[in-house]
Enzyme design. Structure first.
Site, PDB file in Angstrom:
ATOM      1  N   ALA A   1      17.211   0.698  -1.775  1.00 22.75           N
ATOM      2  CA  ALA A   1      16.911   0.124  -0.462  1.00 22.75           C
ATOM      3  C   ALA A   1      17.317  -1.349  -0.419  1.00 22.75           C
ATOM      4  O   ALA A   1      16.928  -2.135  -1.282  1.00 22.75           O
ATOM      5  CB  ALA A   1      15.426   0.265  -0.156  1.00 22.75           C
TER       6      ALA A   1
ATOM      7  N   TYR B   1      23.736 -12.809   1.251  1.00 19.31           N
ATOM      8  CA  TYR B   1      23.567 -11.479   0.668  1.00 19.31           C
ATOM      9  C   TYR B   1      23.716 -11.528  -0.848  1.00 19.31           C
ATOM     10  O   TYR B   1      22.897 -10.978  -1.594  1.00 19.31           O
ATOM     11  CB  TYR B   1      24.581 -10.516   1.276  1.00 19.31           C
ATOM     12  CG  TYR B   1      24.664  -9.184   0.571  1.00 19.31           C
ATOM     13  CD1 TYR B   1      23.566  -8.331   0.531  1.00 19.31           C
ATOM     14  CD2 TYR B   1      25.838  -8.776  -0.061  1.00 19.31           C
ATOM     15  CE1 TYR B   1      23.640  -7.106  -0.120  1.00 19.31           C
ATOM     16  CE2 TYR B   1      25.915  -7.557  -0.703  1.00 19.31           C
ATOM     17  CZ  TYR B   1      24.819  -6.728  -0.733  1.00 19.31           C
ATOM     18  OH  TYR B   1      24.891  -5.511  -1.385  1.00 19.31           O
TER      19      TYR B   1
ATOM     20  N   SER C   1      25.162  -5.601  -7.436  1.00 25.49           N
ATOM     21  CA  SER C   1      26.429  -5.774  -6.724  1.00 25.49           C
ATOM     22  C   SER C   1      27.328  -6.766  -7.435  1.00 25.49           C
ATOM     23  O   SER C   1      26.867  -7.753  -8.011  1.00 25.49           O
ATOM     24  CB  SER C   1      26.171  -6.268  -5.299  1.00 25.49           C
ATOM     25  OG  SER C   1      27.393  -6.535  -4.628  1.00 25.49           O
TER      26      SER C   1
ATOM     27  N   VAL D   1       0.835  -1.203   0.000  1.00 24.36           N
ATOM     28  CA  VAL D   1       0.000   0.000   0.000  1.00 24.36           C
ATOM     29  C   VAL D   1       0.867   1.250   0.000  1.00 24.36           C
ATOM     30  O   VAL D   1       0.638   2.195  -0.775  1.00 24.36           O
ATOM     31  CB  VAL D   1      -0.951  -0.004   1.217  1.00 24.36           C
ATOM     32  CG1 VAL D   1      -1.733   1.306   1.282  1.00 24.36           C
ATOM     33  CG2 VAL D   1      -1.902  -1.192   1.144  1.00 24.36           C
TER      34      VAL D   1
END
Length: 333
Positions: A60, A163, A103, A44
């Site tokens: 992010a 990661y 990355s 939302v």
């Protein structure tokens, strides 16, 4: 162009916001640091943020090597779950341009050449070898010493920790979004980014941050292995400019294009530690012989594609950048 910058209050994201502003764009910061409701995993909130947006610059992420697999669910939730929510909302909102903070960790080890077998891909280093101080990977066919080189975007991917695995999954999600929507996606595969506002004193920070924090406390930087592992240290302002270039370029529709984003000048981790110590007037680094299982030995970039296709080039040299970073302010996690 109105650009939603996820993670726009973070280390790299805040510099991206400045670069976009300097290029005449209108960045919109979306970051839990500035607004706790700005969680990229909230469909939302993300849908609301995309209103009136022309493109998304997705910075992010949860970063760093982390703690083995103990925090795997958290990495996947933030990096892959967040990216999935974002691309689904973009598809619904009709936003068709995405630049992703990728990355170099997706490659695993970098490029190596054996004098007998040519280009080879060594497997993960064994703990027994690392314990014995044997840090260099050897040819998997004959055991010969290998010469490290520059890795290009067409190299096979081989993520070697949680990661890295999530960063590769982000690229796959971006590629799937591009194919389904006809959108244009770019992944900038960052190499070792450093510079002002880098976070300090967090287990997820990069090695440059660890060294800088040690020196700020008057302590010697502790260098793992023998300090000769090669990396490509790229300044955060150059990375921010690469994001602006990727947003402005004519990217092909329906596909994701990856670009290595590095300085093109390999340096060892030991060289970086010594440069920071010298610039700050701090104690000389200590080479410990310690290691982190899951770290790779050498990985450095061939950024020729980014230079040729997007007209980007790094502007901050190694010595200049390290001198600035040694004296620049840092931020908390």
């Amino acid at each position: 162009m109105r650009v939603l910058v996820t993670g726009g209050a973070g280390f790299i994201g805040s510099h991206v916001v400045e670069a976009l502003t300097a290029h005449g764009h209108e960045p919109v910061v979306y970051d839990v640091r500035s607004d706790p409701g700005d969680d990229v995993r909230d469909p939302v909130a993300v849908a609301r943020a995309l209103d009136g947006v022309d493109a998304v610059c997705h910075q992010a992420a949860m970063v760093g090597l982390g703690n083995g697999v103990a925090d795997a669910a958290e990495y996947v939730s933030h990096n892959d779950g967040g990216t999935a929510v974002l691309v689904a909302a973009m598809a619904e909102a009709g936003v068709r341009r995405l630049v992703l903070a990728g990355s170099m960790v997706v490659y695993g080890e970098g490029r190596y050449a054996c004098p007998v077998h040519g280009v080879v891909r060594p497997g993960p280093r064994a703990a027994a070898d690392l314990d014995a101080g044997r840090f260099e990977p050897l040819c998997p066919s004959c055991g010969a010493e290998l010469a490290p080189g520059l890795v290009a975007e067409d190299a096979p991917v081989d993520p070697r920790n949680v990661y890295a695995t999530t960063k590769l999954a982000q690229e796959h999600l971006a590629a799937a979004w591009a194919r389904v929507t006809g959108g244009a996606a770019v992944s900038l595969r960052y190499h070792n980014v450093y510079g002002p506002r880098m976070p300090r004193d967090t287990p997820y920070a990069g090695v440059a941050s660890f060294f800088r924090s040690s020196l700020a406390r008057g302590e010697a930087p502790r260098v793992f292995e023998d300090g000769r592992q090669r990396r490509d240290f790229v300044h955060v302002r150059d990375v921010a400019d690469a994001n602006a270039a990727a947003l402005e370029a004519e990217a092909p529709a329906g596909v994701m294009t990856a670009y290595n984003t590095g300085s093109g000048e390999p340096h060892t981790v030991g060289e970086m530690a010594r440069a920071l110590a010298s610039a700050s007037g701090g104690p000389e680094p200590v080479v410990t012989g310690e290691y982190r299982l899951g770290d790779v030995r050498h990985v450095t970039a061939d950024s020729a594609r980014l230079r040729a296709e997007l007209g980007w080039k790094p502007r901050v040299g190694f010595e200049e950048g390290m001198t600035e970073f040694a004296r620049a302010g840092m931020r908390g996690a």
